[in-house]
Enzyme design. Structure first.
Site, short mmCIF file in Angstrom:
data_model
loop_
_atom_site.label_atom_id
_atom_site.label_comp_id
_atom_site.label_asym_id
_atom_site.label_seq_id
_atom_site.Cartn_x
_atom_site.Cartn_y
_atom_site.Cartn_z
N TYR A 106 29.08 9.41 32.74
CA TYR A 106 29.29 10.03 31.44
C TYR A 106 30.71 9.80 30.94
O TYR A 106 30.95 9.71 29.74
CB TYR A 106 28.96 11.53 31.50
CG TYR A 106 27.47 11.80 31.40
CD1 TYR A 106 26.85 11.87 30.16
CD2 TYR A 106 26.69 11.96 32.53
CE1 TYR A 106 25.49 12.10 30.04
CE2 TYR A 106 25.32 12.18 32.43
CZ TYR A 106 24.72 12.25 31.19
OH TYR A 106 23.37 12.47 31.08
N GLY A 149 13.80 10.60 27.45
CA GLY A 149 12.79 11.60 27.11
C GLY A 149 11.62 11.55 28.06
O GLY A 149 11.56 10.71 28.97
N ARG A 157 4.40 13.56 17.41
CA ARG A 157 5.71 13.44 18.05
C ARG A 157 6.34 14.81 18.28
O ARG A 157 7.11 14.99 19.21
CB ARG A 157 6.63 12.58 17.18
CG ARG A 157 6.19 11.11 17.07
CD ARG A 157 7.09 10.34 16.11
NE ARG A 157 6.75 8.94 16.03
CZ ARG A 157 5.88 8.43 15.17
NH1 ARG A 157 5.26 9.24 14.31
NH2 ARG A 157 5.62 7.13 15.14
N ASN A 162 12.11 11.01 20.39
CA ASN A 162 11.26 11.81 19.51
C ASN A 162 11.09 13.24 20.01
O ASN A 162 11.14 13.48 21.22
CB ASN A 162 9.89 11.15 19.38
CG ASN A 162 9.91 10.00 18.39
OD1 ASN A 162 10.47 10.12 17.30
ND2 ASN A 162 9.30 8.89 18.76
N PRO A 163 10.89 14.19 19.09
CA PRO A 163 10.88 14.02 17.63
C PRO A 163 12.29 13.85 17.10
O PRO A 163 13.10 14.77 17.15
CB PRO A 163 10.22 15.31 17.12
CG PRO A 163 10.52 16.32 18.18
CD PRO A 163 10.57 15.58 19.48
N VAL A 164 12.57 12.69 16.57
CA VAL A 164 13.95 12.26 16.31
C VAL A 164 14.67 13.15 15.31
O VAL A 164 15.87 13.40 15.44
CB VAL A 164 13.98 10.78 15.89
CG1 VAL A 164 13.27 10.56 14.57
CG2 VAL A 164 15.41 10.26 15.83
N ASP A 222 9.67 3.07 9.90
CA ASP A 222 8.55 3.30 8.98
C ASP A 222 8.74 2.50 7.68
O ASP A 222 7.79 1.92 7.15
CB ASP A 222 8.44 4.79 8.64
CG ASP A 222 8.39 5.69 9.86
OD1 ASP A 222 7.34 6.28 10.12
OD2 ASP A 222 9.42 5.77 10.55
N ARG A 272 8.07 -1.10 8.27
CA ARG A 272 6.63 -1.33 8.39
C ARG A 272 5.96 -1.32 7.03
O ARG A 272 5.07 -2.14 6.76
CB ARG A 272 6.00 -0.27 9.31
CG ARG A 272 6.27 -0.52 10.79
CD ARG A 272 5.81 0.63 11.65
NE ARG A 272 5.89 0.29 13.08
CZ ARG A 272 6.02 1.17 14.06
NH1 ARG A 272 6.07 2.47 13.78
NH2 ARG A 272 6.08 0.77 15.32
N ARG A 302 7.36 -2.12 4.16
CA ARG A 302 7.73 -3.36 3.47
C ARG A 302 6.94 -4.55 4.01
O ARG A 302 6.54 -5.43 3.24
CB ARG A 302 9.24 -3.59 3.63
CG ARG A 302 10.08 -2.56 2.90
CD ARG A 302 11.53 -2.58 3.34
NE ARG A 302 12.26 -1.46 2.75
CZ ARG A 302 13.47 -1.08 3.12
NH1 ARG A 302 14.11 -1.72 4.09
NH2 ARG A 302 14.05 -0.05 2.52
N HIS A 309 10.07 11.43 10.58
CA HIS A 309 9.49 10.27 11.27
C HIS A 309 8.27 10.81 12.01
O HIS A 309 8.33 11.15 13.19
CB HIS A 309 10.49 9.66 12.24
CG HIS A 309 9.92 8.56 13.09
ND1 HIS A 309 9.29 7.47 12.57
CD2 HIS A 309 9.89 8.40 14.45
CE1 HIS A 309 8.89 6.67 13.55
NE2 HIS A 309 9.24 7.22 14.70
#
Length: 259
Positions: A14, A28, A37, A69-71, A97, A100, A102, A124
């Protein structure tokens, strides 16, 4: 253009992490892709809080990028508990998102997705909001672009975006490459001070009339993290949907502390 070489990979401490310009949080519990999520919040919050506590104890003063997540809820928790300024805690949010969406629109309209400008904002997750009123192709409003009249419904397109991740994970076991590309893009913008417009999760401080919640909207990202937050001009239906998305995220955070 990639960040380039050489790249050294080490199993650091750390203290080592605290000396970095950027720390990326990806840790996670294993996700259940058929579930929301938000169902991962209780387990992941414990892990992320432990990591942040150890990181801040070593004097970290850089930018944190979160993709766990959940972000959005975790972005809020990390900013609140790390004590870092809101601009230096960035969630990967709906950057993926938006890309995706686009891609889907470009595929449907037979045009390079880089010529499509459309944003998914809010959570998200299942309450995300596509900002159709601001969507453009080659400078034209989406609804005026040739062939747009034959597109699937807005609802069908947004559902395709929301479930692209779970479908990919079901087929191959994870979605690591797409989100990694988005996190890399955020890091490039920070390290190069690009002041790039990216749809990322950040603390709302009055934008869209929202406070005390982190969610995605276009932001200018540079060496200080989120340099400024861009508030899109939403139509009434989009504003209502974004407020509902914010309420979902606030409820999830409140439930975490009620349990």
């Amino acid at each position: 253009m990639p960040l380039g070489t050489p790249i050294t990979v080490t199993a650091g401490t750390y203290k080592d992490a605290a000396a970095s310009a950027i720390v990326i949080i990806t840790v996670g519990t294993p996700g259940k892709f058929q579930a929301s999520r938000l169902d991962m919040l209780a387990g992941n919050a414990v892990i992320v809080r432990a990591c942040i506590g150890k990181l801040m104890a070593e004097g970290f003063d850089g930018v944190i990028v979160i993709s766990t997540n959940p972000v959005d809820v975790l972005t809020y928790i990390v900013q609140k508990e790390s004590g870092l300024p809101p601009n230096r805690v960035i969630g990967s949010g709906t950057l993926l998102d938006s890309e995706r969406l686009r891609h889907i629109l470009g595929e449907q309209l037979n045009v390079d997705p880089r010529s499509v400008h459309a944003s998914v904002i809010g959570e998200h997750g299942d309450s995300s909001v596509a900002v159709w009123s601001a969507a453009q192709v080659a400078g034209l409003p989406l609804k005026h672009y040739p062939g747009a009249e034959a597109l699937p419904s807005h609802e069908a397109l947004l559902i395709a975006v929301r479930y692209a991740g779970p479908i990919a994970a079901t087929l191959k076991g994870n979605t690591c490459f797409a989100v990694a590309a988005c996190v890399t893009r955020i890091c490039e913008a920070v390290l190069r001070d690009e002041r790039a417009a990216l749809v990322v999760s950040t603390l709302m401080t009055g934008q869209y009339g929202l406070h005390d919640v982190s969610l995605s909207t276009p932001c200018i990202v540079g060496c200080g993290g989120v340099e400024s937050v861009i508030e899109l001009h939403l139509n009434p239906a989009e504003q209502k949907a974004l407020e509902a998305s914010a309420a979902v995220l606030k409820h999830a955070y409140e439930q975490l502390h009620a349990d």
